[in-house]
Design a protein around this motif. Structure first.
Motif, PDB file in Angstrom:
ATOM      1  N   ARG A 119       1.047  -1.191   0.025  1.00 43.62           N
ATOM      2  CA  ARG A 119       0.204   0.075  -0.098  1.00 43.62           C
ATOM      3  C   ARG A 119       0.870   1.051  -0.194  1.00 43.62           C
ATOM      4  NH1 ARG A 119      -3.471  -0.779   5.206  1.00 43.62           N
ATOM      5  NH2 ARG A 119      -1.195  -1.444   6.127  1.00 43.62           N
ATOM      6  N   ILE A 120       0.406   2.281  -0.581  1.00 42.62           N
ATOM      7  CA  ILE A 120       1.177   3.678  -0.572  1.00 42.62           C
ATOM      8  C   ILE A 120       0.812   4.365   0.439  1.00 42.62           C
ATOM      9  CG2 ILE A 120       1.461   5.766  -1.642  1.00 42.62           C
ATOM     10  CD1 ILE A 120       0.535   4.222  -4.545  1.00 42.62           C
ATOM     11  N   ASP A 121       1.651   4.780   1.249  1.00 46.48           N
ATOM     12  CA  ASP A 121       1.432   5.579   2.545  1.00 46.48           C
ATOM     13  C   ASP A 121       1.326   7.104   2.239  1.00 46.48           C
ATOM     14  OD1 ASP A 121       1.523   6.422   5.169  1.00 46.48           O
ATOM     15  OD2 ASP A 121       3.494   5.923   5.756  1.00 46.48           O
ATOM     16  N   VAL A 122       0.048   7.486   2.047  1.00 44.78           N
ATOM     17  CA  VAL A 122      -0.250   8.664   1.592  1.00 44.78           C
ATOM     18  C   VAL A 122      -0.208   9.655   2.731  1.00 44.78           C
ATOM     19  CG1 VAL A 122      -2.241  10.027   0.728  1.00 44.78           C
ATOM     20  CG2 VAL A 122      -1.880   7.860  -0.176  1.00 44.78           C
ATOM     21  N   PRO A 123      -0.337   9.299   3.603  1.00 37.91           N
ATOM     22  CA  PRO A 123      -0.334  10.243   5.163  1.00 37.91           C
ATOM     23  C   PRO A 123       1.258  10.434   5.136  1.00 37.91           C
ATOM     24  CG  PRO A 123      -1.953   8.867   5.532  1.00 37.91           C
ATOM     25  CD  PRO A 123      -1.266   8.082   4.330  1.00 37.91           C
ATOM     26  N   GLY A 124       1.941   9.476   5.304  1.00 37.15           N
ATOM     27  CA  GLY A 124       3.537   9.348   5.445  1.00 37.15           C
ATOM     28  C   GLY A 124       4.155  10.324   4.312  1.00 37.15           C
ATOM     29  N   ALA A 125       3.756  10.211   2.961  1.00 38.65           N
ATOM     30  CA  ALA A 125       4.251  11.035   1.875  1.00 38.65           C
ATOM     31  C   ALA A 125       3.990  12.603   2.259  1.00 38.65           C
ATOM     32  CB  ALA A 125       3.435  10.764   0.691  1.00 38.65           C
ATOM     33  N   GLY A 126       2.463  12.680   2.638  1.00 39.56           N
ATOM     34  CA  GLY A 126       2.192  14.237   3.142  1.00 39.56           C
ATOM     35  C   GLY A 126       3.046  14.460   4.286  1.00 39.56           C
ATOM     36  N   LEU A 127       3.279  13.936   5.313  1.00 43.95           N
ATOM     37  CA  LEU A 127       4.267  14.252   6.292  1.00 43.95           C
ATOM     38  C   LEU A 127       5.600  14.751   5.912  1.00 43.95           C
ATOM     39  CD1 LEU A 127       3.421  11.978   9.248  1.00 43.95           C
ATOM     40  CD2 LEU A 127       3.128  14.424   9.450  1.00 43.95           C
ATOM     41  N   ALA A 128       6.279  13.874   5.027  1.00 47.41           N
ATOM     42  CA  ALA A 128       7.473  13.982   4.464  1.00 47.41           C
ATOM     43  C   ALA A 128       7.498  15.259   3.654  1.00 47.41           C
ATOM     44  CB  ALA A 128       7.941  12.885   3.418  1.00 47.41           C
ATOM     45  N   LEU A 129       6.561  15.911   2.861  1.00 47.85           N
ATOM     46  CA  LEU A 129       6.483  17.050   2.207  1.00 47.85           C
ATOM     47  C   LEU A 129       6.361  18.068   2.880  1.00 47.85           C
ATOM     48  CD1 LEU A 129       6.283  18.315  -0.656  1.00 47.85           C
ATOM     49  CD2 LEU A 129       3.837  18.108  -0.713  1.00 47.85           C
ATOM     50  N   ALA A 130       5.536  18.168   4.022  1.00 55.54           N
ATOM     51  CA  ALA A 130       5.374  19.204   4.930  1.00 55.54           C
ATOM     52  C   ALA A 130       6.391  19.442   5.779  1.00 55.54           C
ATOM     53  CB  ALA A 130       4.195  18.819   5.753  1.00 55.54           C
ATOM     54  N   ALA A 131       7.102  18.183   6.378  1.00 52.64           N
ATOM     55  CA  ALA A 131       8.350  18.594   6.944  1.00 52.64           C
ATOM     56  C   ALA A 131       9.530  19.127   6.234  1.00 52.64           C
ATOM     57  CB  ALA A 131       8.856  17.146   7.562  1.00 52.64           C
ATOM     58  N   THR A 132       9.548  18.681   4.942  1.00 48.05           N
ATOM     59  CA  THR A 132      10.781  19.151   4.158  1.00 48.05           C
ATOM     60  C   THR A 132      10.434  20.760   3.814  1.00 48.05           C
ATOM     61  OG1 THR A 132      11.006  16.954   3.004  1.00 48.05           O
ATOM     62  CG2 THR A 132      11.932  19.116   1.880  1.00 48.05           C
ATOM     63  N   LEU A 133       8.985  21.235   3.419  1.00 48.33           N
ATOM     64  CA  LEU A 133       8.863  22.370   3.016  1.00 48.33           C
ATOM     65  C   LEU A 133       9.058  23.527   4.089  1.00 48.33           C
ATOM     66  CD1 LEU A 133       5.879  22.068   0.577  1.00 48.33           C
ATOM     67  CD2 LEU A 133       8.127  22.365  -0.020  1.00 48.33           C
ATOM     68  N   ALA A 134       8.595  23.106   5.272  1.00 52.92           N
ATOM     69  CA  ALA A 134       8.610  23.731   6.585  1.00 52.92           C
ATOM     70  C   ALA A 134      10.196  24.061   6.935  1.00 52.92           C
ATOM     71  CB  ALA A 134       8.025  23.398   7.733  1.00 52.92           C
ATOM     72  N   THR A 135      10.876  23.170   6.962  1.00 55.70           N
ATOM     73  CA  THR A 135      12.306  23.127   7.417  1.00 55.70           C
ATOM     74  C   THR A 135      13.001  24.092   6.190  1.00 55.70           C
ATOM     75  OG1 THR A 135      12.262  21.002   8.272  1.00 55.70           O
ATOM     76  CG2 THR A 135      14.412  22.134   7.990  1.00 55.70           C
TER      77      THR A 135
END
Length: 253
Positions: A87-103
């Protein structure tokens, strides 16, 4: 997206297609040579496109290549399917994107305007989201990244060293290109020409035997980051007849 998936996808195909260790080493060598050629030609091609065409052409130039790949790949590449559908971890991908952009937003804001509450809070939020991402990946049945691999010294040290080297090399390239165009006032193509000695020396440094690496690095980085064109190039460059690096400062001026 095509650029981001290019390296892991091609390495995965090499691992699947070449089961013989000798053939796999040759394939990885060809793959590395292709990467080196691309890194060397990148500044020149991008500089020519920006100077004589449109800046967006640096993105559009990849479209014909990927279109050709989409047409030819189903014909010449075998298909490999996973034994178990994941399964594709959609929430995990969202967390990765948000963490990268915020930092990144916080770091760029501090670099542009100094320390302020909003950038600091953005970096803190990015680190918190990154911590949540790691915790999610550790307990998810189908993680995007198996974070337990980093506990192995061979894997963690190799990945960390590769990241540090790439970060330094790409950061220096970004800094040099900004300096050459915005401070020194060189047009994009001439700025790309000034990147050639550093790119060439960097790839020589990567591929040289350990006992000879000290002979490559010093002149190139001094030439790449010097405030003015160096008066003397390495002897190997000065000894070649015809147009070469020694003529670039006059052409740029």
């Amino acid at each position: 997206m095509a650029g981001a998936t290019l390296m892991p996808a091609t390495l995965a195909f090499i691992r699947r297609l070449f089961t013989d260790q000798g053939q796999r080493r040759v394939a990885i060598g060809v793959w590395t040579a292709g990467s080196a050629v691309g890194a060397g030609l990148g500044p020149l091609l991008a500089g020519a496109l920006v100077q004589y065409a449109w800046w967006g052409a640096v993105f559009l130039v990849n479209v014909p290549v990927m279109a050709l790949l989409l047409v030819l790949a189903p014909m010449v590449l075998p298909e490999f399917r996973a034994r178990r559908r994941r399964r594709i971890d959609v929430p995990g991908a969202g967390l990765a994107l948000a963490a990268t952009l915020a930092t990144i937003y916080g770091a760029k804001s501090i670099a542009a305007g100094g320390v302020a509450p909003v950038p600091v809070a953005s970096i803190a939020a990015g680190l918190a989201l990154g911590t949540m991402l790691v915790a999610r990946q550790r307990r998810h049945p189908d993680p995007m990244v198996d974070v337990t691999l980093f506990a192995r010294p061979a894997f963690g040290v190799a990945v960390g060293t590769g990241f540090a080297g790439s970060f330094a090399l790409l950061g220096a390239g970004l800094f040099n290109s900004q300096y050459l165009q915005l401070v020194a006032g060189l047009p994009p193509l001439h700025a790309g020409l000034w990147h050639c000695p550093a790119r060439r020396r960097a790839w020589q440094e990567r591929s040289a035997p350990p006992h000879s690496r000290g002979a490559y690095a010093r002149p190139s980085w001094r030439a790449a980051v010097s405030p003015s064109p160096p008066r003397a190039w390495p002897s190997s460059a000065r000894s070649r007849p015809g147009p070469g690096p020694a003529t670039w400062p006059r052409a740029a001026s």
